[in-house]
Write a protein that holds these residues in place. Structure first.
Motif, mmCIF file in Angstrom:
data_model
loop_
_atom_site.group_PDB
_atom_site.id
_atom_site.type_symbol
_atom_site.label_atom_id
_atom_site.label_comp_id
_atom_site.label_asym_id
_atom_site.label_seq_id
_atom_site.Cartn_x
_atom_site.Cartn_y
_atom_site.Cartn_z
ATOM 1 N N LYS A 1 0.814 -1.217 0.000
ATOM 2 C CA LYS A 1 0.000 0.000 0.000
ATOM 3 C C LYS A 1 0.852 1.273 0.000
ATOM 4 N N ASN A 2 2.181 1.107 0.130
ATOM 5 C CA ASN A 2 3.098 2.254 0.216
ATOM 6 C C ASN A 2 2.682 3.216 1.316
ATOM 7 N N GLU A 3 2.522 2.659 2.507
ATOM 8 C CA GLU A 3 2.151 3.483 3.649
ATOM 9 C C GLU A 3 2.759 2.915 4.931
ATOM 10 N N ILE A 4 2.704 3.729 5.969
ATOM 11 C CA ILE A 4 3.243 3.352 7.270
ATOM 12 C C ILE A 4 2.096 2.834 8.126
ATOM 13 N N LYS A 5 2.338 1.781 8.874
ATOM 14 C CA LYS A 5 1.273 1.179 9.679
ATOM 15 C C LYS A 5 0.861 2.047 10.858
ATOM 16 N N THR A 6 1.799 2.855 11.391
ATOM 17 C CA THR A 6 1.430 3.726 12.514
ATOM 18 C C THR A 6 0.662 4.934 11.969
ATOM 19 N N VAL A 7 -0.480 5.214 12.565
ATOM 20 C CA VAL A 7 -1.403 6.232 12.052
ATOM 21 C C VAL A 7 -0.754 7.615 11.995
ATOM 22 N N ARG A 8 -0.078 7.994 13.068
ATOM 23 C CA ARG A 8 0.504 9.337 13.131
ATOM 24 C C ARG A 8 1.510 9.563 12.006
ATOM 25 N N GLU A 9 2.437 8.638 11.846
ATOM 26 C CA GLU A 9 3.452 8.784 10.807
ATOM 27 C C GLU A 9 2.846 8.680 9.414
ATOM 28 N N ASN A 10 1.840 7.834 9.254
ATOM 29 C CA ASN A 10 1.192 7.712 7.958
ATOM 30 C C ASN A 10 0.446 8.996 7.595
ATOM 31 N N ASN A 11 -0.158 9.645 8.586
ATOM 32 C CA ASN A 11 -0.817 10.937 8.336
ATOM 33 C C ASN A 11 0.197 11.980 7.886
ATOM 34 N N ARG A 12 1.380 11.965 8.507
ATOM 35 C CA ARG A 12 2.436 12.889 8.092
ATOM 36 C C ARG A 12 2.853 12.608 6.646
ATOM 37 N N LEU A 13 2.951 11.341 6.288
ATOM 38 C CA LEU A 13 3.321 10.974 4.923
ATOM 39 C C LEU A 13 2.251 11.422 3.938
ATOM 40 N N ARG A 14 0.989 11.190 4.265
ATOM 41 C CA ARG A 14 -0.108 11.633 3.385
ATOM 42 C C ARG A 14 -0.072 13.149 3.190
ATOM 43 N N GLU A 15 0.193 13.887 4.264
ATOM 44 C CA GLU A 15 0.273 15.353 4.179
ATOM 45 C C GLU A 15 1.457 15.760 3.296
ATOM 46 N N TYR A 16 2.576 15.071 3.445
ATOM 47 C CA TYR A 16 3.752 15.362 2.620
ATOM 48 C C TYR A 16 3.419 15.151 1.138
ATOM 49 N N LEU A 17 2.773 14.055 0.819
ATOM 50 C CA LEU A 17 2.412 13.771 -0.573
ATOM 51 C C LEU A 17 1.422 14.804 -1.102
ATOM 52 N N ARG A 18 0.492 15.213 -0.251
ATOM 53 C CA ARG A 18 -0.484 16.240 -0.657
ATOM 54 C C ARG A 18 0.216 17.561 -0.969
ATOM 55 N N LEU A 19 1.152 17.963 -0.098
ATOM 56 C CA LEU A 19 1.889 19.206 -0.313
ATOM 57 C C LEU A 19 2.753 19.129 -1.570
ATOM 58 N N THR A 20 3.297 17.948 -1.846
ATOM 59 C CA THR A 20 4.098 17.771 -3.054
ATOM 60 C C THR A 20 3.228 17.903 -4.296
ATOM 61 N N GLU A 21 2.029 17.335 -4.253
ATOM 62 C CA GLU A 21 1.096 17.485 -5.380
ATOM 63 C C GLU A 21 0.696 18.946 -5.557
ATOM 64 N N ASP A 22 0.460 19.646 -4.434
ATOM 65 C CA ASP A 22 0.133 21.075 -4.500
ATOM 66 C C ASP A 22 1.276 21.851 -5.151
ATOM 67 N N ALA A 23 2.516 21.507 -4.770
ATOM 68 C CA ALA A 23 3.681 22.190 -5.337
ATOM 69 C C ALA A 23 3.766 21.945 -6.839
ATOM 70 N N TYR A 24 3.501 20.706 -7.252
ATOM 71 C CA TYR A 24 3.504 20.368 -8.677
ATOM 72 C C TYR A 24 2.497 21.242 -9.430
ATOM 73 N N ASN A 25 1.274 21.326 -8.898
ATOM 74 C CA ASN A 25 0.228 22.123 -9.548
ATOM 75 C C ASN A 25 0.580 23.607 -9.565
ATOM 76 N N GLU A 26 1.197 24.083 -8.488
ATOM 77 C CA GLU A 26 1.582 25.495 -8.403
ATOM 78 C C GLU A 26 2.647 25.831 -9.449
ATOM 79 N N ILE A 27 3.660 24.976 -9.582
ATOM 80 C CA ILE A 27 4.722 25.206 -10.575
ATOM 81 C C ILE A 27 4.145 25.135 -11.986
#
Length: 195
Positions: A52-78
Motif C-alpha cells: 500500500k506504500n504506507e506506514i502502519k502507525t497512524v501518526r506517521e502515515n498521516n504525516r506521509l499523506r500530508e507530505y504527498l499532498r503538499l508535493t502534489e500542490d507544489a507540482y500544480n503550483e509550478i
C-alpha cells in the motif's frame, strides 16, 4: 499538454539507522524522468506496508499523506505559474520550500502559513485569524527584552514561565486568554520537536 506525474513513497530496507528506523523516500516521476527526495519521515522497516506504500502507525502515515499532498500542490503550483515542470524542478522546489524553521518566530510564521492554506480548504478563517494575535504576542514579548527572535533550542521552561508572567502583567490577560497564548507556544515547540 499536461505531463504525466506520479509519486511513489518507499523505504530502503538495507539502510537502517542505529535507532532501528529508516528514511521514507519519495520517487517523483514526471514524463518518465525521475528524482528521489527524502520526506524527512522515518519508520521502522516492519512498520512499512510495501503493497500500500504506507506506514502502519497512524501518526506517521498521516504525516506521509500530508507530505504527498503538499508535493502534489507544489507540482500544480509550478505547472500553473511556469507552464512546465520536471522531476528535478519539483525536487528543487520542495527542497527549497521545505527548509524547516530554526527559530521560534519562523516556526510561528510557518505554522500560520499552513493554517492559512487549511482555512481556504475548510472555508473558515477563525484559527488562522487567532494565530495572528498569538504570534503578535510572542513578537511583543521578545521585543520587550530586545530580541527579534530566539533559537528554538533556547526556549526553556523558564522562558515559558516568564512569557506567562508577561501576558498577565503587561497584557493584563486573564487565565483563558493566557492559556490560549501558552497553547500556541506549546504548539510551535511540539512542531519543532516533531520535525
Amino acid at each position: 499538454m499536461r505531463s504525466t506525474f506520479s509519486l511513489l513513497p518507499y523505504i530502503n530496507r538495507s539502510k537502517v539507522k542505529s535507532d532501528g528506523t529508516t528514511t521514507v523516500l519519495c520517487r517523483i516521476t514526471i514524463d518518465g524522468k525521475q528524482a528521489v527526495i527524502s520526506t524527512g519521515i522515518y519508520c521502522r522497516p516492519e512498520d512499512w506496508n510495501g503493497k500500500k506504500n504506507e506506514i502502519k502507525t497512524v501518526r506517521e502515515n498521516n504525516r506521509l499523506r500530508e507530505y504527498l499532498r503538499l508535493t502534489e500542490d507544489a507540482y500544480n503550483e509550478i505547472l500553473k505559474s511556469q507552464g512546465v515542470v520536471s522531476a528535478e524542478i519539483l525536487k528543487n522546489y520542495i527542497t527549497l520550500n521545505n527548509i524547516h524553521p530554526t527559530t521560534l518566530l519562523q516556526m510561528g510564521e510557518w505554522e500560520r502559513e499552513r493554517l492559512r492554506k487549511h482555512s481556504e480548504e475548510i472555508d473558515s478563517i477563525s484559527s488562522y485569524r487567532h494565530s495572528m494575535y498569538y504570534q503578535k504576542y510572542l513578537i511583543d514579548y521578545l521585543t520587550s527584552f530586545g530580541k527579534k527572535d530566539i533559537a528554538l533550542e533556547e526556549v526553556t521552561e523558564d522562558f515559558g514561565k516568564s512569557y506567562k508572567a508577561y501576558l498577565k502583567k503587561c497584557k493584563n490577560f486573564g487565565a483563558s486568554q493566557t492559556n490560549k497564548c501558552m497553547c500556541w507556544l506549546n504548539r510551535l515547540l511540539y512542531l519543532a520537536v516533531d520535525r
